[in-house]
Design a protein around this motif. Structure first.
Motif, PDB file in Angstrom:
ATOM      1  N   ALA A 127       0.837  -1.209   0.000  1.00  0.00           N
ATOM      2  CA  ALA A 127       0.000   0.000   0.000  1.00  0.00           C
ATOM      3  C   ALA A 127       0.868   1.253   0.000  1.00  0.00           C
ATOM      4  O   ALA A 127       0.574   2.234  -0.698  1.00  0.00           O
ATOM      5  CB  ALA A 127      -0.935  -0.012   1.201  1.00  0.00           C
ATOM      6  N   ASN A 128       1.925   1.220   0.766  1.00  0.00           N
ATOM      7  CA  ASN A 128       2.822   2.382   0.831  1.00  0.00           C
ATOM      8  C   ASN A 128       3.543   2.629  -0.491  1.00  0.00           C
ATOM      9  O   ASN A 128       4.011   3.742  -0.751  1.00  0.00           O
ATOM     10  CB  ASN A 128       3.851   2.196   1.946  1.00  0.00           C
ATOM     11  N   GLY A 129       3.615   1.593  -1.329  1.00  0.00           N
ATOM     12  CA  GLY A 129       4.323   1.731  -2.601  1.00  0.00           C
ATOM     13  C   GLY A 129       3.446   2.096  -3.778  1.00  0.00           C
ATOM     14  O   GLY A 129       3.951   2.282  -4.896  1.00  0.00           O
ATOM     15  N   LEU A 138       1.483  -3.237 -12.791  1.00  0.00           N
ATOM     16  CA  LEU A 138       1.305  -3.032 -11.360  1.00  0.00           C
ATOM     17  C   LEU A 138       2.108  -4.100 -10.638  1.00  0.00           C
ATOM     18  O   LEU A 138       1.935  -5.297 -10.890  1.00  0.00           O
ATOM     19  CB  LEU A 138      -0.174  -3.129 -10.973  1.00  0.00           C
ATOM     20  N   GLU A 139       2.976  -3.678  -9.745  1.00  0.00           N
ATOM     21  CA  GLU A 139       3.857  -4.619  -9.072  1.00  0.00           C
ATOM     22  C   GLU A 139       3.248  -5.099  -7.755  1.00  0.00           C
ATOM     23  O   GLU A 139       2.800  -4.299  -6.937  1.00  0.00           O
ATOM     24  CB  GLU A 139       5.219  -3.973  -8.793  1.00  0.00           C
ATOM     25  N   ILE A 140       3.231  -6.417  -7.570  1.00  0.00           N
ATOM     26  CA  ILE A 140       2.873  -7.010  -6.290  1.00  0.00           C
ATOM     27  C   ILE A 140       4.143  -7.012  -5.452  1.00  0.00           C
ATOM     28  O   ILE A 140       5.011  -7.860  -5.613  1.00  0.00           O
ATOM     29  CB  ILE A 140       2.342  -8.449  -6.454  1.00  0.00           C
ATOM     30  N   LEU A 159      -5.041  -5.847  -4.085  1.00  0.00           N
ATOM     31  CA  LEU A 159      -4.841  -4.872  -5.150  1.00  0.00           C
ATOM     32  C   LEU A 159      -6.073  -4.782  -6.043  1.00  0.00           C
ATOM     33  O   LEU A 159      -6.498  -3.692  -6.441  1.00  0.00           O
ATOM     34  CB  LEU A 159      -3.611  -5.248  -5.978  1.00  0.00           C
ATOM     35  N   GLY A 160      -6.679  -5.934  -6.349  1.00  0.00           N
ATOM     36  CA  GLY A 160      -7.909  -5.926  -7.143  1.00  0.00           C
ATOM     37  C   GLY A 160      -9.036  -5.213  -6.439  1.00  0.00           C
ATOM     38  O   GLY A 160      -9.794  -4.447  -7.059  1.00  0.00           O
ATOM     39  N   ASP A 161      -9.174  -5.440  -5.129  1.00  0.00           N
ATOM     40  CA  ASP A 161     -10.196  -4.727  -4.362  1.00  0.00           C
ATOM     41  C   ASP A 161      -9.929  -3.227  -4.360  1.00  0.00           C
ATOM     42  O   ASP A 161     -10.860  -2.418  -4.444  1.00  0.00           O
ATOM     43  CB  ASP A 161     -10.235  -5.254  -2.925  1.00  0.00           C
ATOM     44  N   ALA A 162      -8.656  -2.850  -4.243  1.00  0.00           N
ATOM     45  CA  ALA A 162      -8.316  -1.429  -4.252  1.00  0.00           C
ATOM     46  C   ALA A 162      -8.701  -0.779  -5.583  1.00  0.00           C
ATOM     47  O   ALA A 162      -9.202   0.353  -5.611  1.00  0.00           O
ATOM     48  CB  ALA A 162      -6.814  -1.255  -3.985  1.00  0.00           C
TER      49      ALA A 162
END
Length: 326
Positions: free
Chosen positions: A37-39, A151-153, A176-179
Motif C-alpha cells: 500500500a505504501n508503494g 502493477l507490481e505485487i 490490489l484488485g479490491d483497491a
C-alpha cells in the motif's frame, strides 16, 4: 507493526502451536500488504484512469491460483459498476479470444511474470489493439516489459514456510484488485442503489428495490371508527396481532392507538370503560407512501422509534401496515 519470523514449531505439532503459526501468518501477510500500500503511486492511478475510461469490458486472465484470484477480481468489478469477466488463458489461446473486442482492457495476472499460458496471449492482444495491464511481482519480467501498464505485487516472500505455495502473493493480488474496484467506485460515484441493481437477490437488493406495497400487510387491517368503545378497540388490537388500531372517519385517517397510548391512558387515570377511541388516540401518525422503497420505510421507522408504519396511497387513504419485524 511488529514483525514475526515464520518458523515451524520445533517440539511438537500441537494445535496450540498451529494457532500461533496461524496468527503469525496473518500478521506477516498484513505487514506485506501494508508495504505494498505504501508503494502505490502513479502506475496505480494510470490503471484507474485506463479502466474508468474503458468503453469496452475489463477482461481478467490468470493461470492457477492467480486465475482463481482473477475470477474474484472480475466478479467484484462487475458487481461494482465496471463491466468485467474472467477468461482462462488456456481456453483463450484455443478460441475464446474471440470473446474480446478491441475496446476491451485485458488484465493479465502472473506473480512471476513468466507464466507461459499467460504470455502466449500477449502477441494476439497486441495485434487486436487491446490495452494490457500486467499484475506481477517481477517488474523486470517478460509481462512487465510487454504490457501497457504494470502493477507490481511488492512482496518480500511467500508466507508459506517452504516459500513455495502462493500465499502472500495471492493475498496481495486480491487486495490490489479490491483497491482498484473501490477506486473505480469512487470515480463513478457508485451508490448503494447502483449496487442493488446488480444484486437483486441479496438482502440489500431486496431492501433497496422492493417497494412498501410489495411487503406491507393489506388484509384485515385493524380499522376502528373514532367513537369506538375502548373495549372493542382493544379487542381489535389484540386480534390483529399488530399492537395497533387505526382510527378512521370513513376513508380519512384520524390517528392510531398503540400499546403505548393505552399505558399512558391508564397512568393518567383514564377510565377505559367510558372513553372512546378518539379520546386517547395519537393524532398525526407517521405515514409513508406505498410506492416508497422498503429501505426508506426502515430508516423512517428507525429514526422515529416506531415499530409500525402506516402506508398510504396517492389520495392519503391507508392501504397497508408495515411492521418493523415482518
Amino acid at each position: 507493526m511488529e514483525e514475526f519470523e515464520i518458523k515451524l514449531p520445533e517440539l511438537d505439532r500441537s494445535a496450540e502451536d498451529a494457532l500461533i503459526l496461524a496468527q503469525q501468518t496473518m500478521i506477516e501477510q498484513a505487514r506485506q500488504v501494508q508495504r505494498m500500500a505504501n508503494g502505490l503511486g502513479q502506475s496505480f492511478i494510470d490503471v484507474l484512469n485506463l479502466l474508468f475510461n474503458c468503453s469496452g469490458r475489463v477482461v481478467v486472465s490468470g493461470m492457477g491460483k492467480s486465475g482463481i484470484i482473477g475470477q474474484k477480481i472480475a466478479a467484484t468489478l462487475a458487481s461494482t459498476g465496471t463491466p468485467s469477466f474472467f477468461i482462462h488463458p488456456g481456453e483463450a489461446f484455443h478460441g475464446d479470444l474471440g470473446m474480446l473486442r478491441a475496446k476491451d482492457v485485458v488484465v493479465l495476472i502472473t506473480n512471476s511474470g513468466e507464466t507461459d499460458e499467460v504470455l502466449k496471449l500477449v502477441p494476439s492482444l497486441q495485434a487486436f489493439g487491446n490495452k494490457i495491464v500486467g499484475i506481477t511481482g517481477n517488474p523486470e519480467s517478460t509481462l512487465a516489459r510487454n504490457c501497457d501498464i504494470a502493477l507490481e505485487i511488492q512482496i518480500e516472500k511467500e508466507v508459506c514456510p517452504n516459500e513455495l505455495a502462493p500465499t502472500t502473493s495471492t493475498t496481495a493480488t486480491l487486495v490490489l484488485g479490491d483497491a482498484l474496484a473501490i477506486g473505480l467506485m469512487h470515480m463513478r460515484d457508485f451508490q448503494p442503489q447502483d449496487f442493488a441493481k446488480f444484486h437483486p437477490g441479496g438482502s440489500l437488493g431486496r431492501r433497496l428495490l422492493t417497494r412498501v406495497k410489495d411487503v406491507m400487510h393489506k388484509d384485515n387491517l385493524p380499522f376502528i371508527p373514532k367513537n369506538d368503545p375502548m373495549q372493542h378497540a382493544i379487542m381489535v388490537m389484540t386480534k390483529s396481532q399488530h399492537g395497533i388500531a387505526i382510527v378512521v372517519d370513513g376513508d380519512k385517517l384520524l390517528g392510531v392507538i398503540t400499546d403505548g397510548d393505552l399505558r399512558r391512558a391508564l397512568v393518567s387515570g383514564e377510565n377505559l370503560n367510558t372513553v372512546v377511541a378518539q379520546d386517547i388516540m395519537s393524532t398525526d401518525p407517521i405515514t409513508i407512501n406505498e410506492d416508497a422503497k422498503v429501505i426508506e420505510a426502515e430508516n423512517l421507522m428507525r429514526d422515529s422509534h416506531i415499530k409500525q408504519l402506516l402506508a398510504v396511497d396517492g389520495t392519503g387513504k391507508v392501504s397497508g401496515l408495515l411492521s418493523f419485524y415482518q
